[in-house]
Design an enzyme around this catalytic site. Structure first.
Site, PDB file in Angstrom:
ATOM      1  N   GLU A  43       1.020  -0.745   0.103  1.00  0.00           N
ATOM      2  CA  GLU A  43       0.073   0.255  -0.173  1.00  0.00           C
ATOM      3  C   GLU A  43       0.857   0.901   0.142  1.00  0.00           C
ATOM      4  O   GLU A  43       0.592   2.230   0.608  1.00  0.00           O
ATOM      5  CB  GLU A  43      -0.510   0.189   1.089  1.00  0.00           C
TER       6      GLU A  43
HETATM    7  C1  TNX Z   1      -4.386  -4.275   5.435  1.00  0.00           C
HETATM    8  S1  TNX Z   1      -2.356  -6.185   4.719  1.00  0.00           S
HETATM    9  C2  TNX Z   1      -3.095  -3.532   5.248  1.00  0.00           C
HETATM   10  C3  TNX Z   1      -2.751  -3.346   6.553  1.00  0.00           C
HETATM   11  C4  TNX Z   1      -4.393  -3.463   7.932  1.00  0.00           C
HETATM   12  C5  TNX Z   1      -4.726  -4.578   7.340  1.00  0.00           C
HETATM   13  C6  TNX Z   1      -6.377  -4.321   8.000  1.00  0.00           C
HETATM   14  C7  TNX Z   1      -1.627  -5.019   4.857  1.00  0.00           C
HETATM   15  C8  TNX Z   1      -0.122  -5.271   3.639  1.00  0.00           C
HETATM   16  N1  TNX Z   1      -2.046  -4.174   4.248  1.00  0.00           N
HETATM   17  O1  TNX Z   1      -2.066  -2.157   6.993  1.00  0.00           O
HETATM   18  O2  TNX Z   1      -3.497  -3.038   9.053  1.00  0.00           O
HETATM   19  O3  TNX Z   1      -5.337  -4.379   6.154  1.00  0.00           O
HETATM   20  O4  TNX Z   1      -7.337  -5.685   7.794  1.00  0.00           O
END
Ligand code: TNX
Length: 523
Positions: A336
């Protein structure tokens, strides 16, 4: 003088009652194939009798070294509180005539490093394995063969019997783990140790710690002290946060190692870095440090990928972390990074990968890292895009399976859940169990899969009870998916085994979600 009826009553109490108690609550466990074990073992044969642990029972070791003694001490500490027995631990090259025998053998290839064989007769309970690690996994099975009260922390007055027979067991996948997010909310090292104990009970062997994110930096880095002095000071919701000193972290690593669990530390980058950016202005492209962040939205932060100081920072952090971490992996996140342009992201990940390898570690990254040029030793953790997992395989990388809609422990059970999130799915206990790593996607085949990891993100959870409620009972299903052969797994049978675990979970004071999908055995 007592009346006849009173006498009869007294006789009833003295003679009949003990028989009733004995026959109702303590049936002899004579059929090993009927005992509920999670994860289900590869093979179980029953011989129809029982072995009894008594105050005289000795734990013998075929080879007495630090590791085997450690497993024997672990077993003795496990059995001591409820039985009240003080077990002697003694070396014995040959199989003893009576007692518990922990034997190292090198003969059984099928067992690998984590497999074990448990042979129980009326006289001897023999646990054998190629490695101490296998003995440790076997102890977890032995534990479930005993009455649930064995988990009690005070002396329980009862017989400690185990059904006789033979179990041969070994894992399907080498990587079976869970992740705990200690950044969004900080959890004390005592909670992490309990987390380790709980996953060890189901033969998991990896704990991934998400140590840094926008909301908090949780590991002391001596060369960049402000990361924790400032960046560790808060958490989601504005609480006081916290961090592990290097001594705390070493203690966690050691505690995990004694349970044959590898700690995988993660420092998420280049996104998810607000806590670091707030601690050191020079890591920002603007040269200005943002405020600490206590919200839950993601994807707004990035290290400045074209500043040289950024790579000095990454090298220092990974260098200290690599020194503290005996396991083979450093996880660098990579997910992300919505405000890092792809043309900046790719060279950044390439360079970070080189840094990780220069410290003799293998890199793990969330599935977005496939956009970079991966080394064949790099591992990709599939959480979001199956296409990314496929790209990883095409680059020769192995994949850890953590698809959010199946394996995320922070997903709510159903629409009535208050803890957790639901952006990927609601994951009821049956949904969490009824899938297989190697058949989720036609291109992600068995050979390319290292194993399973169930991540627990902590935006919505603050206490150990919260952790346990989202973990249990789903974590037991994930443990079985990673350990047991797919042909032995089916929900209708599993849910009965799971139901039978309720008394154990209660005695272990695990705060589990009492799903209506499971016919819980109340006691
Ligand atoms: C996605 S999983 C994210 C996390 C959040 C999570 C909550 C991932 C690699 N990134 O930053 O905590 O969703 O479900």
């Amino acid at each position: 003088m007592h009346s006849v009826t009173e006498k009869t009553k007294r006789h009833l109490i003295i003679f009949i009652f003990p028989i009733l108690i004995f026959s109702c609550t303590q049936p002899e466990p004579t059929d090993l194939t009927k005992v509920s074990i999670i994860p289900i073992p590869v093979s179980v044969e029953a011989t129809g009798s029982a072995y009894t642990i008594t105050s005289e029972t000795v734990i013998y070791l075929s080879e007495s070294n630090d590791e085997t003694k450690n497993v024997a001490a672990y077993l003795s500490n496990l059995l001591h509180p409820a039985t009240g027995f003080d077990f002697k631990i003694e070396p014995s090259e040959n199989e003893p005539k009576a007692g518990i025998y922990l034997a190292l053998t090198s003969e059984n290839n099928e067992l690998g490093t984590e497999g074990y064989e448990l042979e129980v007769t009326e006289d001897v309970m023999k646990l054998s394995a190629n490695q101490p690690e296998g003995l440790f996994r076997g102890v977890q099975t032995l534990r479930q063969l005993l009455p649930a009260d064995i988990e009690a922390q005070s002396v329980q007055n009862q017989q400690w019997q185990v059904a006789t027979g033979k179990i041969v067991d070994y894992p399907e996948y080498e990587h079976r783990g869970s992740m705990l997010d200690v950044s969004r909310h900080f959890f004390r090292k005592e909670d992490v140790k309990r987390y380790i104990d709980l996953i060890a009970a189901y033969k998991m062997n990896r704990l991934h710690l998400h140590l840094a994110d926008d909301q908090g930096w949780r590991i002391e880095i001596k060369s960049w002290p402000n990361l924790t002095a400032h960046g560790g000071k808060t958490e989601v919701g504005g609480g006081e946060g916290g961090f592990y000193t290097q001594e705390d972290y070493k203690e966690i690593v050691q505690y995990a190692a004694e349970r044959y669990i590898m700690i995988i530390p993660e420092i998420d980058m280049p996104g998810h870095t607000n806590a670091a950016l707030s601690s050191y202005p020079e890591l920002n492209c603007s040269g200005e440090a943002p405020e600490l962040y206590t919200g839950t939205e993601v994807g707004f932060s990035t290290l400045c990928t074209d500043k040289e100081i950024t790579y000095k920072f990454v090298d220092d952090v990974i260098s200290e972390l690599a020194t503290l971490t005996p396991g083979s992996y450093i996880h660098v996140g990579g997910d992300e990074s919505h405000v890092t342009a792809m043309e900046d992201y790719i060279p950044f990940i390439n360079r970070v990968q080189e840094i990780v390898m220069s410290h003799n570690k293998k890199m793990i990254g969330w599935d977005e890292v496939v956009n970079a040029e991966l080394d064949s030793s790099t591992i990709v953790q599939y959480w979001s895009e199956a296409d990314n997992a496929v790209m990883a395989i095409n680059q020769g990388a192995k994949v850890i399976m953590s698809p959010a809609y199946k394996a995320y422990l922070d997903m709510q059970y159903d629409s009535a859940s208050t803890l957790g999130q639901n952006w990927a799915a609601y994951i009821e206990v049956d949904e969490a169990y009824q899938w297989d790593l190697a058949s989720l996607n036609a291109t992600i085949t068995r050979d390319n899969i290292l194993g399973i990891e169930a991540p627990l993100w902590s935006e919505t959870i603050e206490t150990m009870d919260d952790i346990e409620y989202l973990m249990f009972p789903r974590i037991m299903g994930y443990a079985e998916i990673g350990w047991s052969p797919v042909k032995l797994r089916n929900w209708e049978e599993y849910k009965l085994r799971l139901a039978a675990q309720s008394s154990r979970l209660k005695i272990m004071q695990v705060d589990y979600y009492p799903s209506t999908k499971v016919p819980w055995v109340t006691n």
